[in-house]
Design a protein around this motif. Structure first.
Motif, PDB file in Angstrom:
ATOM      1  N   ARG A 289       1.243   6.541  -6.820  1.00 26.48           N
ATOM      2  CA  ARG A 289      -0.033   7.762  -6.931  1.00 26.48           C
ATOM      3  C   ARG A 289      -0.241   8.903  -7.080  1.00 26.48           C
ATOM      4  O   ARG A 289      -0.536   9.613  -7.680  1.00 26.48           O
ATOM      5  CB  ARG A 289      -1.259   6.490  -6.894  1.00 26.48           C
ATOM      6  N   ALA A 290       0.620   8.731  -5.633  1.00 28.25           N
ATOM      7  CA  ALA A 290       1.088  10.671  -5.354  1.00 28.25           C
ATOM      8  C   ALA A 290       1.589  11.619  -6.718  1.00 28.25           C
ATOM      9  O   ALA A 290       1.417  11.928  -7.325  1.00 28.25           O
ATOM     10  CB  ALA A 290       1.398  10.765  -4.443  1.00 28.25           C
TER      11      ALA A 290
ATOM     12  N   PHE B 207       2.411   1.606  -2.976  1.00 25.87           N
ATOM     13  CA  PHE B 207       1.028   1.852  -4.876  1.00 25.87           C
ATOM     14  C   PHE B 207       0.482   3.507  -4.052  1.00 25.87           C
ATOM     15  O   PHE B 207       0.618   4.527  -4.351  1.00 25.87           O
ATOM     16  CB  PHE B 207      -0.181   1.302  -4.164  1.00 25.87           C
ATOM     17  N   ALA B 208       0.422   4.131  -2.724  1.00 21.32           N
ATOM     18  CA  ALA B 208      -0.044   5.626  -3.064  1.00 21.32           C
ATOM     19  C   ALA B 208       0.987   6.581  -2.975  1.00 21.32           C
ATOM     20  O   ALA B 208       1.512   7.902  -3.576  1.00 21.32           O
ATOM     21  CB  ALA B 208      -0.121   5.429  -0.801  1.00 21.32           C
ATOM     22  N   ARG B 209       2.691   6.255  -3.391  1.00 18.71           N
ATOM     23  CA  ARG B 209       3.498   6.944  -3.014  1.00 18.71           C
ATOM     24  C   ARG B 209       3.240   7.014  -4.812  1.00 18.71           C
ATOM     25  O   ARG B 209       3.369   7.771  -5.288  1.00 18.71           O
ATOM     26  CB  ARG B 209       5.083   6.913  -2.554  1.00 18.71           C
TER      27      ARG B 209
ATOM     28  N   GLN C 194      -8.754   5.402  -5.096  1.00 18.80           N
ATOM     29  CA  GLN C 194      -7.747   4.572  -6.079  1.00 18.80           C
ATOM     30  C   GLN C 194      -7.164   3.990  -4.463  1.00 18.80           C
ATOM     31  O   GLN C 194      -7.030   2.803  -4.933  1.00 18.80           O
ATOM     32  CB  GLN C 194      -6.497   4.667  -6.888  1.00 18.80           C
ATOM     33  N   LEU C 195      -6.583   5.077  -3.836  1.00 18.41           N
ATOM     34  CA  LEU C 195      -6.232   3.908  -2.416  1.00 18.41           C
ATOM     35  C   LEU C 195      -7.522   3.989  -1.402  1.00 18.41           C
ATOM     36  O   LEU C 195      -7.182   2.759  -1.164  1.00 18.41           O
ATOM     37  CB  LEU C 195      -6.221   5.979  -1.851  1.00 18.41           C
TER      38      LEU C 195
ATOM     39  N   PHE D  74      -7.141   9.892  -6.894  1.00 17.13           N
ATOM     40  CA  PHE D  74      -5.651   9.430  -6.095  1.00 17.13           C
ATOM     41  C   PHE D  74      -6.775   9.049  -4.736  1.00 17.13           C
ATOM     42  O   PHE D  74      -6.796   7.580  -4.718  1.00 17.13           O
ATOM     43  CB  PHE D  74      -5.203  11.163  -5.681  1.00 17.13           C
ATOM     44  N   TRP D  75      -7.585   9.737  -3.908  1.00 17.99           N
ATOM     45  CA  TRP D  75      -8.135   9.392  -2.760  1.00 17.99           C
ATOM     46  C   TRP D  75      -9.453   7.762  -3.315  1.00 17.99           C
ATOM     47  O   TRP D  75      -9.185   6.933  -2.825  1.00 17.99           O
ATOM     48  CB  TRP D  75      -9.159   9.857  -2.266  1.00 17.99           C
TER      49      TRP D  75
ATOM     50  N   PHE E 158       0.635  -0.906  -0.302  1.00 21.68           N
ATOM     51  CA  PHE E 158      -0.039  -0.027   0.007  1.00 21.68           C
ATOM     52  C   PHE E 158       0.637   1.638   0.204  1.00 21.68           C
ATOM     53  O   PHE E 158       0.740   1.999  -0.571  1.00 21.68           O
ATOM     54  CB  PHE E 158      -0.787  -0.397   1.234  1.00 21.68           C
ATOM     55  N   GLY E 159       2.306   1.185   0.461  1.00 23.30           N
ATOM     56  CA  GLY E 159       2.794   1.975   0.909  1.00 23.30           C
ATOM     57  C   GLY E 159       3.282   3.169  -0.707  1.00 23.30           C
ATOM     58  O   GLY E 159       3.305   4.029  -0.938  1.00 23.30           O
TER      59      GLY E 159
END
Length: 382
Positions: free
Chosen positions: A85-86, A81-83, A149-150, A146-147, A78-79
């Motif tokens: 996507r950001a 993935f989030a980075r 997707q997370l 972004f939100w 997840f970490g």
């Protein structure tokens, strides 16, 4: 493959070809939507008012849905993935959303410019900067995506069994669809009967985006099983149904970027009516989304549209200024007046304008990708 859609065949092995085709069609629909003025009015091509009305019912949910079709979380952290996507969404947001500050900056530096251009009701620079930088109201789709997707990632992981990271994607289709529907309905109810509070950074729109992404995850296997001969009839049937419901069955719909309502602006409905409105909005959005999906599946490996889809991020980001330039050249400088032209003529001109506004951006996208990749959150290739 006869009777079924083609398998995943992108160079990276992560996308279905028809998804890029659908994104290409979606970008053209976005460009058509930008034929209206800043208040959403069909000033130059008034015969297309109902078409623009229909587009706002589904063209953004379409992109969220497609994001779900290609979303896979198995084996992903997840970490990271989030980075990723950001970098890929938020960096472009702030790079390209500065366009929305050009007018207030110009008016702040030269107040007389507003009078000469007959600009009315423009927000001051501080308010505009707050809306773009903090509230996410520039290219709002990027923050919402972004939100979304997370949120979808976390939901899929929660649905997955402890011994199978992919179970949330394969074995819990109904649960995934149910959560998606609830997220969309909840976001709509917030706008209509919830607290009159706007959340920063498009958090509420992110909830709705997550809902559509999960619906894309839930329906992707079903889409793959639709017989090829049925794709075009299904697309046409859904498009007709969308038009009939929007303009015949429910002619008093009130449409904004945030919600669809059956009541005049400013009135608060009963909870039961608000739920009905939210469900109606979801059904209309899915009708338009699936119509584009079925048509894209029928088109298959449509090269030009697929190329537009692959470049969709920059094309979306610059669609508004590109269309504004095209409208300026045709309607203001060339003095073309189509107010009284028949619908077919206005539709033809509108389609050509949309296509032109997108095609002129293709070399711009190439330049950005090769020379200015930092605008897209990427490093320059050596």
């Amino acid at each position: 493959m006869e009777g079924k859609t083609t398998a995943r065949s992108d160079a990276a092995g992560t996308k279905l070809p028809w998804v890029d085709v659908a994104k290409g069609l979606g970008i053209l629909l976005v460009a058509l939507g930008h034929l209206t003025n800043g208040d959403g009015q069909s000033v130059w091509l008034p015969a297309l008012a109902e078409l623009h009305y229909d587009l706002y019912l589904f063209h953004m949910p379409l992109f969220f849905f497609l994001g779900g079709v290609v979303l896979h979380v198995r084996g992903r952290d997840f970490g990271s993935f989030a980075r990723r996507r950001a970098r890929g969404l938020l960096v472009p947001y702030y790079a390209f959303s500065l366009y929305y500050l050009l007018k207030p900056v110009a008016l702040a530096l030269a107040p007389s410019l507003g009078e000469s251009l007959a600009v009315e009701g423009t927000q001051d620079l501080a308010t505009s900067a707050f809306d773009v930088l903090v509230m996410g109201e520039g290219l709002w789709f990027l923050w919402a995506y972004f939100w979304g997707q997370l949120l979808a990632f976390l939901v899929l992981r929660a649905l997955a069994g402890p011994d199978d990271e992919g179970a949330g994607e394969r074995g819990h289709v109904l649960a995934c669809a149910l959560v998606g529907v609830l997220l969309v309905l909840a976001s709509q109810l917030w706008w209509t009967v919830g607290p009159e509070v706007k959340l920063p950074l498009c958090l509420l729109r992110g909830m709705e985006a997550g809902g559509y992404i999960l619906l894309g995850v839930a329906l992707r296997e079903a889409l793959a099983r639709v017989p090829r001969w049925a794709l075009v009839p299904l697309a046409l049937a859904l498009a007709v149904a969308l038009g009939l419901v929007a303009h015949r069955v429910m002619p008093d719909l009130y449409v904004t970027q945030e919600y669809v309502a059956l009541f005049p602006d400013g009135e608060s409905p009963a909870l039961s009516l608000a739920v009905l409105q939210a469900a109606l909005m979801l059904l209309l959005a899915l009708a338009g989304t699936l119509a584009v999906a079925f048509l894209s599946l029928a088109l298959g490996e449509c090269g030009p549209l697929r190329e537009l889809g692959r470049r969709s991020l920059v094309l979306y980001a610059l669609s508004a200024p590109s269309m504004n330039l095209c409208k300026l050249l045709l309607f203001s400088l060339a003095g073309v007046d189509l107010h009284d032209a028949p619908f077919a003529a206005q539709l033809g001109v509108g389609a050509l304008l949309a296509l032109a506004s997108v095609l002129v951006l293709v070399p711009v996208e190439r330049l950005i990708r090769r020379r200015l990749p930092f605008l897209l959150g990427r490093r320059r290739e050596r």
